[in-house]
Design a protein around this motif. Structure first.
Motif, PDB file in Angstrom:
ATOM      1  N   ASP A  32       0.841  -1.202   0.000  1.00  0.00           N
ATOM      2  CA  ASP A  32       0.000   0.000   0.000  1.00  0.00           C
ATOM      3  C   ASP A  32       0.873   1.247   0.000  1.00  0.00           C
ATOM      4  O   ASP A  32       1.846   1.339   0.743  1.00  0.00           O
ATOM      5  CB  ASP A  32      -0.902   0.039   1.244  1.00  0.00           C
ATOM      6  CG  ASP A  32      -2.031  -0.970   1.161  1.00  0.00           C
ATOM      7  OD1 ASP A  32      -2.358  -1.383   0.032  1.00  0.00           O
ATOM      8  OD2 ASP A  32      -2.588  -1.324   2.214  1.00  0.00           O
ATOM      9  N   CYS A  33       0.530   2.199  -0.841  1.00  0.00           N
ATOM     10  CA  CYS A  33       1.223   3.484  -0.905  1.00  0.00           C
ATOM     11  C   CYS A  33       0.199   4.577  -0.661  1.00  0.00           C
ATOM     12  O   CYS A  33      -0.560   4.931  -1.560  1.00  0.00           O
ATOM     13  CB  CYS A  33       1.896   3.662  -2.260  1.00  0.00           C
ATOM     14  SG  CYS A  33       3.250   2.527  -2.519  1.00  0.00           S
ATOM     15  N   ARG A  34       0.133   5.070   0.532  1.00  0.00           N
ATOM     16  CA  ARG A  34      -0.845   6.089   0.917  1.00  0.00           C
ATOM     17  C   ARG A  34      -0.445   7.461   0.369  1.00  0.00           C
ATOM     18  O   ARG A  34       0.744   7.781   0.308  1.00  0.00           O
ATOM     19  CB  ARG A  34      -0.947   6.169   2.437  1.00  0.00           C
ATOM     20  CG  ARG A  34      -1.352   4.868   3.078  1.00  0.00           C
ATOM     21  CD  ARG A  34      -2.853   4.714   3.032  1.00  0.00           C
ATOM     22  NE  ARG A  34      -3.232   3.467   3.663  1.00  0.00           N
ATOM     23  CZ  ARG A  34      -4.023   2.594   3.083  1.00  0.00           C
ATOM     24  NH1 ARG A  34      -4.512   2.819   1.895  1.00  0.00           N
ATOM     25  NH2 ARG A  34      -4.344   1.485   3.704  1.00  0.00           N
ATOM     26  N   GLU A  55      -3.965   6.979  -4.689  1.00  0.00           N
ATOM     27  CA  GLU A  55      -3.838   5.522  -4.764  1.00  0.00           C
ATOM     28  C   GLU A  55      -5.216   4.889  -4.839  1.00  0.00           C
ATOM     29  O   GLU A  55      -6.184   5.417  -4.309  1.00  0.00           O
ATOM     30  CB  GLU A  55      -3.047   4.966  -3.575  1.00  0.00           C
ATOM     31  CG  GLU A  55      -3.665   5.162  -2.216  1.00  0.00           C
ATOM     32  CD  GLU A  55      -4.502   3.989  -1.725  1.00  0.00           C
ATOM     33  OE1 GLU A  55      -4.443   2.896  -2.289  1.00  0.00           O
ATOM     34  OE2 GLU A  55      -5.238   4.189  -0.760  1.00  0.00           O
ATOM     35  N   LYS A  56      -5.281   3.793  -5.574  1.00  0.00           N
ATOM     36  CA  LYS A  56      -6.502   3.010  -5.678  1.00  0.00           C
ATOM     37  C   LYS A  56      -6.086   1.573  -5.926  1.00  0.00           C
ATOM     38  O   LYS A  56      -5.459   1.263  -6.935  1.00  0.00           O
ATOM     39  CB  LYS A  56      -7.390   3.512  -6.814  1.00  0.00           C
ATOM     40  CG  LYS A  56      -8.695   2.742  -6.890  1.00  0.00           C
ATOM     41  CD  LYS A  56      -9.606   3.289  -7.955  1.00  0.00           C
ATOM     42  CE  LYS A  56     -10.882   2.454  -7.937  1.00  0.00           C
ATOM     43  NZ  LYS A  56     -11.757   2.803  -9.041  1.00  0.00           N
ATOM     44  N   ASP A  57      -6.433   0.692  -4.979  1.00  0.00           N
ATOM     45  CA  ASP A  57      -6.028  -0.718  -5.015  1.00  0.00           C
ATOM     46  C   ASP A  57      -4.501  -0.788  -5.095  1.00  0.00           C
ATOM     47  O   ASP A  57      -3.831  -0.252  -4.243  1.00  0.00           O
ATOM     48  CB  ASP A  57      -6.705  -1.455  -6.170  1.00  0.00           C
ATOM     49  CG  ASP A  57      -8.225  -1.405  -6.067  1.00  0.00           C
ATOM     50  OD1 ASP A  57      -8.727  -1.427  -4.926  1.00  0.00           O
ATOM     51  OD2 ASP A  57      -8.891  -1.324  -7.107  1.00  0.00           O
ATOM     52  N   GLN A  58      -3.975  -1.441  -6.140  1.00  0.00           N
ATOM     53  CA  GLN A  58      -2.523  -1.563  -6.285  1.00  0.00           C
ATOM     54  C   GLN A  58      -1.918  -0.391  -7.050  1.00  0.00           C
ATOM     55  O   GLN A  58      -0.721  -0.231  -7.091  1.00  0.00           O
ATOM     56  CB  GLN A  58      -2.168  -2.859  -7.018  1.00  0.00           C
ATOM     57  CG  GLN A  58      -2.488  -4.112  -6.251  1.00  0.00           C
ATOM     58  CD  GLN A  58      -2.131  -5.352  -7.043  1.00  0.00           C
ATOM     59  OE1 GLN A  58      -2.156  -5.345  -8.266  1.00  0.00           O
ATOM     60  NE2 GLN A  58      -1.802  -6.416  -6.349  1.00  0.00           N
ATOM     61  N   PHE A  60      -1.033   3.566  -7.972  1.00  0.00           N
ATOM     62  CA  PHE A  60      -0.802   4.836  -7.297  1.00  0.00           C
ATOM     63  C   PHE A  60      -0.071   5.791  -8.238  1.00  0.00           C
ATOM     64  O   PHE A  60       0.623   5.366  -9.155  1.00  0.00           O
ATOM     65  CB  PHE A  60      -0.028   4.662  -5.981  1.00  0.00           C
ATOM     66  CG  PHE A  60       1.286   3.955  -6.125  1.00  0.00           C
ATOM     67  CD1 PHE A  60       2.462   4.674  -6.252  1.00  0.00           C
ATOM     68  CD2 PHE A  60       1.357   2.568  -6.103  1.00  0.00           C
ATOM     69  CE1 PHE A  60       3.678   4.021  -6.368  1.00  0.00           C
ATOM     70  CE2 PHE A  60       2.563   1.916  -6.220  1.00  0.00           C
ATOM     71  CZ  PHE A  60       3.733   2.639  -6.352  1.00  0.00           C
TER      72      PHE A  60
END
Length: 160
Positions: A32-34, A55-58, A60
């Motif tokens: 995850d990359c916030r 980011e959205k799902d995988q 970003f």
């Protein structure tokens, strides 16, 4: 699609770059990359530093701090030889055959550096605490000596 390595915090992860522009890129990763996270991407000898903006799902998006040379990043090739390969053993390695830097030695040096910095921080903290304790003890001695001197003078034990 271009494969690269990404560092977010202290950990490195695989990442795939799907799209690039002069100031950003679209990538995917299993991590995850916030938004707001600062990351570093490495592709061969190219280093890209940026901040995750969405980011959205995988997937970003990253806004980079510097302009990207897209062609150079896409066409980047690994070095002709790596240390420890046949070319390096024949004396072609300019650092010399006896000096090899491996991932283990880098990891070991990093761990040693972290241990040293933790120990140094502990010693500094103990020193500051000792100085504060000495200052507090001296101040308390001054505060308590006044009433004790007055009681001693009243009892005839000495002059004030």
């Amino acid at each position: 699609m271009v494969r690269a390595r990404m560092r977010s915090g202290a950990d490195w992860h695989d990442v795939i770059i799907h799209n690039m522009s002069s100031r950003g890129l679209l990538a995917t990763s299993k991590v995850d990359c916030r938004p707001g996270t600062v990351i570093e991407l490495r592709r061969i000898h190219h280093i890209i530093v940026g901040r995750v903006v969405w980011e959205k799902d995988q997937y970003f998006g990253i806004r980079t701090q510097d302009k990207l040379d897209i062609d150079a990043i896409v066409e980047a090739k690994p070095p002709a030889f790596k240390p420890g390969t046949a070319g390096a053993e024949m004396g072609e390695d300019r650092r010399g055959a006896n000096r090899r830097i491996t991932a283990v030695s880098v990891t070991e040096r990093e761990a040693r550096s972290r241990r040293f910095s933790a120990a140094f921080q502990f010693v500094i903290l103990i020193g500051v605490a000792a100085i504060a304790a000495l200052f507090l003890a001296e101040r308390m001695g001054q505060v308590l000596s006044r009433p004790l001197a007055a009681v001693s003078a009243e009892l005839g034990g000495g002059a004030s």
